[in-house]
Design a protein around this motif. Structure first.
Motif, short mmCIF file in Angstrom:
data_model
loop_
_atom_site.label_atom_id
_atom_site.label_comp_id
_atom_site.label_asym_id
_atom_site.label_seq_id
_atom_site.Cartn_x
_atom_site.Cartn_y
_atom_site.Cartn_z
N GLY A 4 -18.25 9.94 -21.67
CA GLY A 4 -16.87 10.17 -21.26
C GLY A 4 -16.25 8.89 -20.77
O GLY A 4 -16.93 8.04 -20.21
N GLU A 5 -14.98 8.75 -20.99
CA GLU A 5 -14.25 7.59 -20.52
C GLU A 5 -13.06 8.04 -19.72
O GLU A 5 -12.26 8.86 -20.18
CB GLU A 5 -13.79 6.73 -21.71
N GLU A 6 -12.94 7.49 -18.51
CA GLU A 6 -11.84 7.88 -17.64
C GLU A 6 -10.63 6.98 -17.86
O GLU A 6 -10.76 5.80 -18.22
CB GLU A 6 -12.26 7.82 -16.17
N ASP A 7 -9.51 7.54 -17.58
CA ASP A 7 -8.25 6.81 -17.69
C ASP A 7 -7.31 7.33 -16.62
O ASP A 7 -7.19 8.55 -16.44
CB ASP A 7 -7.66 7.03 -19.08
N PRO A 8 -6.64 6.51 -15.83
CA PRO A 8 -6.71 5.03 -15.89
C PRO A 8 -7.97 4.51 -15.20
O PRO A 8 -8.69 5.26 -14.57
CB PRO A 8 -5.46 4.61 -15.12
N GLN A 9 -8.21 3.24 -15.30
CA GLN A 9 -9.34 2.63 -14.60
C GLN A 9 -9.07 2.55 -13.12
O GLN A 9 -9.99 2.62 -12.30
CB GLN A 9 -9.63 1.24 -15.16
N ALA A 10 -7.80 2.36 -12.77
CA ALA A 10 -7.42 2.27 -11.36
C ALA A 10 -6.07 2.95 -11.16
O ALA A 10 -5.22 2.92 -12.05
CB ALA A 10 -7.37 0.82 -10.89
N LEU A 11 -5.91 3.56 -10.00
CA LEU A 11 -4.69 4.31 -9.69
C LEU A 11 -4.38 4.14 -8.22
O LEU A 11 -5.26 4.37 -7.37
CB LEU A 11 -4.90 5.79 -10.03
N SER A 12 -3.14 3.76 -7.91
CA SER A 12 -2.74 3.58 -6.53
C SER A 12 -1.52 4.43 -6.25
O SER A 12 -0.52 4.32 -6.97
CB SER A 12 -2.44 2.10 -6.25
N ILE A 13 -1.60 5.30 -5.26
CA ILE A 13 -0.50 6.21 -4.95
C ILE A 13 -0.30 6.29 -3.44
O ILE A 13 -1.15 5.82 -2.67
CB ILE A 13 -0.77 7.63 -5.50
#
Lengths: 112, 114
Positions: B4-13
């Motif tokens: 499995g590949e996650e998306d996005p690699q990074a997330l800032s909220i």
């Protein structure tokens, strides 16, 4: 305490030395696993065990030895540590092939 | 590869916002699992969704699975600073009763700003 515990939490060893990482779980889960986690490689399976006295290789078994004489313990031994084995090692257990895994807190191993 | 590949690699909220992470995989699966890893800690199992399920909820977490698109999403509603962690999906291939075929993705690093 119930759970899965790993020891030691941190370990520094010299190249060529033998080192054993311990893993103990209190749920009597059949399945136990050893993973290593490295930047750029994610989690990679080293060895796993389906029951006492039953073990099998994972993706990256070279240089490692495991045993499982008791259901609750699954030690991982590095026979002759190399710098490439510097990593964070996680032990995990599971009740079955269709269940989630429970992970220990990890052992950070540095080979110098 | 089943990985499995996650998306996005990074997330800032910002705290209070919703966070959505996606996972794609390549072949048929038996189940898909989501895990959280706080910095310096082990992975914590969040949710397991089976191939015949489309949606599951657990508290502020909602997981969907679209087997036709071979993808899953993890939604964290009303995020908190304590949700800051890396999130991994893991897949077990259909018919693959072999733990060598249980793959973790590379993870999404979520940062929730207070």
């Amino acid at each position: 305490d119930a759970g899965i515990t790993q020891s030691p939490r941190y370990k520094i060893t010299e190249t060529g030395r033998q080192v054993t990482l311990m893993c103990h779980q209190t749920w009597s889960h059949s399945y136990m696993f050893w993973y290593r986690q490295d930047l750029g490689h994610g989690l990679r399976l080293i060895y796993y065990s389906a029951a006492a006295d039953i073990t099998d290789k994972g993706e990256v078994p070279d240089g490692y030895v495991v045993s499982r004489s008791k259901t609750e313990n699954f030690p991982l031994t590095l026979e002759s540590a190399t710098r490439s084995q510097t990593s964070v090692y996680f032990c995990a257990s599971s009740a079955g092939q269709r269940d989630g895994y429970t992970f220990g807190s990890g052992t950070r191993l540095t080979v110098v | 590869s089943q990985q499995g590949e996650e998306d996005p690699q990074a997330l800032s909220i910002q705290e209070g916002e919703n966070a959505t992470m996606n996972c794609s995989y390549k072949t048929s699966i038996n189940n898909l699992q989501w895990y959280r890893q706080n910095s310096g800690r082990g992975l914590v199992h969040l949710i397991l969704i089976r191939s015949n399920e489309r949606e599951k909820h657990s508290g502020r977490l909602r997981v969907t699975l679209d087997t036709s698109k071979k993808s899953s999403s993890l939604l964290i509603t009303a995020s908190r600073a304590a949700d800051t962690a890396s999130y991994f999906c893991a897949t077990l291939g259909y018919g693959e009763w072999n733990f060598n075929k249980f793959y973790f993705g590379s993870g999404t690093k979520l940062n929730v700003k207070p």
